[in-house]
Design a protein around this motif. Structure first.
Motif, PDB file in Angstrom:
ATOM      1  N   ARG A 251       0.812  -1.215   0.000  1.00 12.44           N
ATOM      2  CA  ARG A 251       0.000   0.000   0.000  1.00 12.44           C
ATOM      3  C   ARG A 251       0.849   1.270   0.000  1.00 12.44           C
ATOM      4  O   ARG A 251       0.315   2.371  -0.019  1.00 12.44           O
ATOM      5  CB  ARG A 251      -0.899   0.031   1.233  1.00 12.44           C
ATOM      6  N   MET A 252       2.143   1.127   0.042  1.00 11.65           N
ATOM      7  CA  MET A 252       3.042   2.283   0.084  1.00 11.65           C
ATOM      8  C   MET A 252       3.636   2.561  -1.282  1.00 11.65           C
ATOM      9  O   MET A 252       3.787   1.661  -2.094  1.00 11.65           O
ATOM     10  CB  MET A 252       4.208   2.021   1.058  1.00 11.65           C
ATOM     11  N   ASP A 253       4.004   3.830  -1.507  1.00  7.26           N
ATOM     12  CA  ASP A 253       4.733   4.149  -2.731  1.00  7.26           C
ATOM     13  C   ASP A 253       6.224   3.953  -2.452  1.00  7.26           C
ATOM     14  O   ASP A 253       6.612   3.474  -1.401  1.00  7.26           O
ATOM     15  CB  ASP A 253       4.410   5.569  -3.205  1.00  7.26           C
ATOM     16  N   GLY A 254       7.063   4.333  -3.367  1.00  5.76           N
ATOM     17  CA  GLY A 254       8.506   4.125  -3.223  1.00  5.76           C
ATOM     18  C   GLY A 254       9.137   4.905  -2.082  1.00  5.76           C
ATOM     19  O   GLY A 254      10.233   4.606  -1.637  1.00  5.76           O
ATOM     20  N   LYS A 255       8.452   5.929  -1.584  1.00  9.74           N
ATOM     21  CA  LYS A 255       8.997   6.771  -0.518  1.00  9.74           C
ATOM     22  C   LYS A 255       8.525   6.347   0.870  1.00  9.74           C
ATOM     23  O   LYS A 255       8.817   7.013   1.852  1.00  9.74           O
ATOM     24  CB  LYS A 255       8.587   8.231  -0.748  1.00  9.74           C
TER      25      LYS A 255
ATOM     26  N   ILE B 277      -0.200   5.507  -0.843  1.00 13.22           N
ATOM     27  CA  ILE B 277      -0.544   6.039  -2.161  1.00 13.22           C
ATOM     28  C   ILE B 277      -1.915   6.710  -2.112  1.00 13.22           C
ATOM     29  O   ILE B 277      -2.745   6.384  -1.272  1.00 13.22           O
ATOM     30  CB  ILE B 277      -0.520   4.934  -3.250  1.00 13.22           C
ATOM     31  N   ARG B 278      -2.115   7.643  -2.998  1.00 16.40           N
ATOM     32  CA  ARG B 278      -3.363   8.394  -3.051  1.00 16.40           C
ATOM     33  C   ARG B 278      -4.517   7.430  -3.310  1.00 16.40           C
ATOM     34  O   ARG B 278      -4.460   6.598  -4.211  1.00 16.40           O
ATOM     35  CB  ARG B 278      -3.278   9.433  -4.168  1.00 16.40           C
ATOM     36  N   GLY B 279      -5.564   7.532  -2.514  1.00 17.19           N
ATOM     37  CA  GLY B 279      -6.748   6.716  -2.713  1.00 17.19           C
ATOM     38  C   GLY B 279      -6.681   5.342  -2.081  1.00 17.19           C
ATOM     39  O   GLY B 279      -7.513   4.493  -2.362  1.00 17.19           O
ATOM     40  N   TYR B 280      -5.706   5.090  -1.213  1.00 16.59           N
ATOM     41  CA  TYR B 280      -5.545   3.751  -0.634  1.00 16.59           C
ATOM     42  C   TYR B 280      -6.780   3.324   0.169  1.00 16.59           C
ATOM     43  O   TYR B 280      -7.067   2.150   0.291  1.00 16.59           O
ATOM     44  CB  TYR B 280      -4.286   3.669   0.238  1.00 16.59           C
ATOM     45  N   ASP B 281      -7.523   4.313   0.703  1.00 13.93           N
ATOM     46  CA  ASP B 281      -8.677   3.964   1.518  1.00 13.93           C
ATOM     47  C   ASP B 281     -10.012   4.322   0.849  1.00 13.93           C
ATOM     48  O   ASP B 281     -11.051   4.365   1.494  1.00 13.93           O
ATOM     49  CB  ASP B 281      -8.587   4.643   2.889  1.00 13.93           C
ATOM     50  N   TRP B 282      -9.980   4.568  -0.432  1.00 15.97           N
ATOM     51  CA  TRP B 282     -11.209   4.896  -1.144  1.00 15.97           C
ATOM     52  C   TRP B 282     -12.068   3.649  -1.263  1.00 15.97           C
ATOM     53  O   TRP B 282     -11.587   2.524  -1.364  1.00 15.97           O
ATOM     54  CB  TRP B 282     -10.914   5.425  -2.537  1.00 15.97           C
ATOM     55  N   VAL B 283     -13.364   3.859  -1.326  1.00 14.04           N
ATOM     56  CA  VAL B 283     -14.311   2.761  -1.472  1.00 14.04           C
ATOM     57  C   VAL B 283     -14.934   2.858  -2.868  1.00 14.04           C
ATOM     58  O   VAL B 283     -15.335   3.932  -3.309  1.00 14.04           O
ATOM     59  CB  VAL B 283     -15.420   2.859  -0.401  1.00 14.04           C
ATOM     60  N   ASP B 284     -14.999   1.730  -3.544  1.00 14.54           N
ATOM     61  CA  ASP B 284     -15.664   1.690  -4.843  1.00 14.54           C
ATOM     62  C   ASP B 284     -17.161   1.641  -4.563  1.00 14.54           C
ATOM     63  O   ASP B 284     -17.704   0.609  -4.157  1.00 14.54           O
ATOM     64  CB  ASP B 284     -15.207   0.454  -5.629  1.00 14.54           C
ATOM     65  N   VAL B 285     -17.841   2.773  -4.757  1.00 14.96           N
ATOM     66  CA  VAL B 285     -19.248   2.904  -4.392  1.00 14.96           C
ATOM     67  C   VAL B 285     -20.117   1.930  -5.176  1.00 14.96           C
ATOM     68  O   VAL B 285     -20.996   1.261  -4.614  1.00 14.96           O
ATOM     69  CB  VAL B 285     -19.716   4.367  -4.614  1.00 14.96           C
ATOM     70  N   ILE B 286     -19.896   1.807  -6.481  1.00 17.89           N
ATOM     71  CA  ILE B 286     -20.715   0.926  -7.306  1.00 17.89           C
ATOM     72  C   ILE B 286     -20.568  -0.521  -6.843  1.00 17.89           C
ATOM     73  O   ILE B 286     -21.554  -1.239  -6.658  1.00 17.89           O
ATOM     74  CB  ILE B 286     -20.335   1.058  -8.812  1.00 17.89           C
TER      75      ILE B 286
END
Length: 187
Positions: free
Chosen positions: A158-162, A166-175
Motif C-alpha cells: 500500500r506504500m509508494d517508493g517513498k 498512495i493516493r486513494g488507498y482507503d477509497w471505497v468503490d461505491v458501485i
C-alpha cells in the motif's frame, strides 16, 4: 543540631560549586556531580544524599543514574564502596565537598576496570543475573512487532517508493459496494 549543620554545608556547597556545570542540586539534601566529558566511557554521575542524622551517619551514595548505564556493575559497586570507606573516616563532620573532591583526585584509580571504549550494546557477561533477565525480556519484546509476514507485505504494497501511502488507498468503490449490499443507486 543536624539541621543547622546541614544548612551550613548546603550554603557552602552552593557557594563553592556556583557556576560549575558538573554540580547539580537535586534537593536541599541530594546532589549529583558529573565526572568526565559527555561520551567518554570513563565519565559518570555520582549522587550523594543526606539522611536525617547526617553527618553523624554515612550519606547515601547512588551510582544507578541512567547516565551510568554504560558502566560495569562491578566498577559502580567498587566506586560506591571506596567512597563509603572514605566517608566513614569523616563521620561527624561535613563531608560532601570532601567526597566529591576525593573522587576527582582518585578518578583514574576508580575507573581502572572500566573499558576505555564505549560499548553501546550491553555485554551480558558484565551484568548480574537480574540485569540479564531484564535485558533479555526487553530484547524479546522489541523483536516481536505483532504483524505476520502477510500483514507486513500487504502494508508494504500500500506504500509508494517513498514509504508513504498512495493516493486513494482507503477509497471505497461505491458501485461495487452497493452491488454487494443489494442496494441500487437511486435516480
Amino acid at each position: 543540631m543536624n539541621s543547622e549543620n546541614q544548612e551550613e554545608e548546603l550554603e557552602v556547597l552552593r557557594s563553592i560549586y556556583e557556576g560549575d556545570g558538573n554540580f547539580r542540586e537535586l534537593s536541599p539534601k541530594s546532589f549529583q556531580y558529573k565526572y568526565g566529558t559527555e561520551g567518554d566511557p570513563h565519565s559518570f554521575v555520582f549522587e550523594i544524599s543526606w539522611p536525617e542524622s547526617y553527618p553523624e551517619t554515612l550519606p547515601v551514595i547512588n551510582m544507578d543514574a541512567f547516565y551510568n548505564k554504560h558502566m560495569k556493575t562491578r566498577v559502580k559497586e567498587d566506586i560506591r564502596s571506596k567512597v563509603l570507606k572514605e566517608a566513614d573516616v569523616n563521620i561527624g563532620s561535613a563531608m560532601t565537598y570532601t567526597l566529591i573532591e576525593w573522587v576527582k583526585e582518585n578518578l583514574e584509580e576508580l575507573m581502572v576496570d572500566q573499558p576505555s571504549t564505549m560499548d553501546t550494546s550491553l555485554n551480558l557477561a558484565n551484568l548480574d543475573i537480574e540485569e540479564k533477565v531484564e535485558h533479555l525480556c526487553k530484547d524479546n519484546k522489541e523483536r516481536r512487532s505483532g504483524l505476520t509476514k502477510a500483514q507486513k507485505r500487504r502494508q508494504w504494497d500500500r506504500m509508494d517508493g517513498k514509504g508513504e501511502k498512495i493516493r486513494g488507498y482507503d477509497w471505497v468503490d461505491v458501485i461495487k459496494h452497493l452491488s454487494q449490499t443489494g442496494g441500487a443507486p437511486s435516480s
